[in-house]
Design an enzyme around this catalytic site. Sequence first.
Site, short mmCIF file in Angstrom:
data_model
loop_
_atom_site.label_atom_id
_atom_site.label_comp_id
_atom_site.label_asym_id
_atom_site.label_seq_id
_atom_site.Cartn_x
_atom_site.Cartn_y
_atom_site.Cartn_z
N TYR A 1 -115.30 1.04 9.82
CA TYR A 1 -115.71 -0.31 10.21
C TYR A 1 -116.09 -0.39 11.68
CZ TYR A 1 -114.50 -2.80 5.92
OH TYR A 1 -114.48 -3.27 4.63
N LYS B 1 -108.10 10.98 1.48
CA LYS B 1 -109.07 11.87 0.82
C LYS B 1 -108.97 13.20 1.56
CE LYS B 1 -112.47 12.66 -2.10
NZ LYS B 1 -112.23 12.81 -3.54
N ASP C 1 -109.43 8.68 -5.10
CA ASP C 1 -110.03 8.55 -6.44
C ASP C 1 -108.94 8.54 -7.51
OD1 ASP C 1 -109.54 11.17 -5.68
OD2 ASP C 1 -111.36 12.01 -6.57
N ASP D 1 -109.89 -1.67 1.74
CA ASP D 1 -110.79 -2.76 1.35
C ASP D 1 -111.04 -2.69 -0.15
OD1 ASP D 1 -112.69 -4.88 1.59
OD2 ASP D 1 -114.29 -3.37 1.48
N ASP E 1 -108.95 -4.91 -3.51
CA ASP E 1 -109.67 -5.72 -4.51
C ASP E 1 -109.33 -5.27 -5.92
OD1 ASP E 1 -110.94 -7.28 -2.62
OD2 ASP E 1 -112.93 -7.04 -3.50
C1 IPM Z 1 -112.07 -8.24 3.23
C2 IPM Z 1 -113.55 -8.47 3.21
C3 IPM Z 1 -114.11 -8.08 4.58
C4 IPM Z 1 -113.83 -6.62 4.79
C5 IPM Z 1 -115.60 -8.40 4.76
C6 IPM Z 1 -115.91 -9.86 4.46
C7 IPM Z 1 -116.08 -8.03 6.12
O1 IPM Z 1 -114.14 -7.75 2.17
O2 IPM Z 1 -111.37 -8.86 4.06
O3 IPM Z 1 -111.58 -7.44 2.43
O4 IPM Z 1 -114.60 -5.76 4.33
O5 IPM Z 1 -112.82 -6.29 5.40
MG MG Z 2 -112.77 -6.77 0.91
#
Ligand code: IPM
Ligand code: MG
Length: 367
Positions: free
Chosen positions: A145, A195, A227, A251, A255
Amino acid sequence: MALTFKIAVLAGDGIGPEVMAEAIAVLRRCAELEEFRVDLSQSLVGGAAIDETGKALPEDTLANCEQSDAILFGSVGGPKWERLPPNEQPERAALLPLRKHFNLFANLRPALCLPELSAASPLRPDLVQGGFEILCIRELTGGLYFGQPKGTHEERGETIAIDTMVYRKSEVERIAHLAFQIAQSRKRKLVSVDKANVLENSLLWRSVIKEIASIYPDVAVTHLLVDNAAMQFIRAPKTFDVVVTENLFGDILSDELAMLTGSIGMLPSASLGTRQHGYYRFGLYEPSGGSAPDIAGMGVANPIAQVLSVAMMLRYSFGQNDSAARIESAVSKTIKEGFRTKDIQSEGTHLVSTKQMGSQIRANLDR
Ligand code: IPM
Ligand code: MG
């Protein structure tokens, strides 16, 4: 004298303001019951700030955050601002600079699947029966990032894009210490994801985790390749407790974990910094989900993620474990009583609006 907690409130866009209103009402009621004070100051952020000032993170907003001990954040973004250059869009231009500015290096995302909501999980019932809670700890200010060089340029008639993955030993050490300490306060099990079969960064990561592990002999640590981790979470979610990983892996995996619970509208998050003000540790607290423009203004959004973000704030920034637990139990009680917003509704439950969910949780704070 009652303690006073100074909090910057940045509600943002979409459902942000609606769910924030409920979270604030819960916070105020909790303050009465637990006898602390809150000093709240609201600021613009995201698309709302762009419309008003031309910038997603205006100086005034940053100054308000500077003067506070924690940031309670709603959500930012929406179709209205998607045509702006990427670097000016609400998500990138507000969230990433806030993370960097306040050194918010540790992102805690609990993936909580309450037993009553396990039917919402897309996983087979036998895999999630009884619910689960996995805490994902994501490094938030390093890796791809923010690494330099970063950019796009022309070389021999072709466009080249570069992102650089960089981790310093000290960056891995500080997130490792935090992860081990949190694991100690829970089931004493930590899974570190990397990884290491490909990346130099991951070799460093793994060796630092192993080194720090010797300081916490009571925590059992295992290492998984990213993975494989993605598969194991789906195969056996109930075997995990605390997971620690670098920025981009976190990230993606956070999710995945959120999806496994089936109800992203329930999940809070904390981003902890290095700043300490007396006993208070600076942090930013926000729902894991986004601004949900499709349902904004309709009064149907689930305020629970924002409410639980308040609980995380009380626990991690202000050390108020009892107050945090009071809010968390009020939420579980409300779910047990069968109240559901649209996103988590199932047969035989009672459909409520954002406001009704908020007032039900408030009522359940009295115990
Ligand atoms: C998160 C989001 C952010 C990230 C984006 C919106 C920049 O996906 O907080 O997980 O990638 O960190
Ligand atoms: Mg995210």
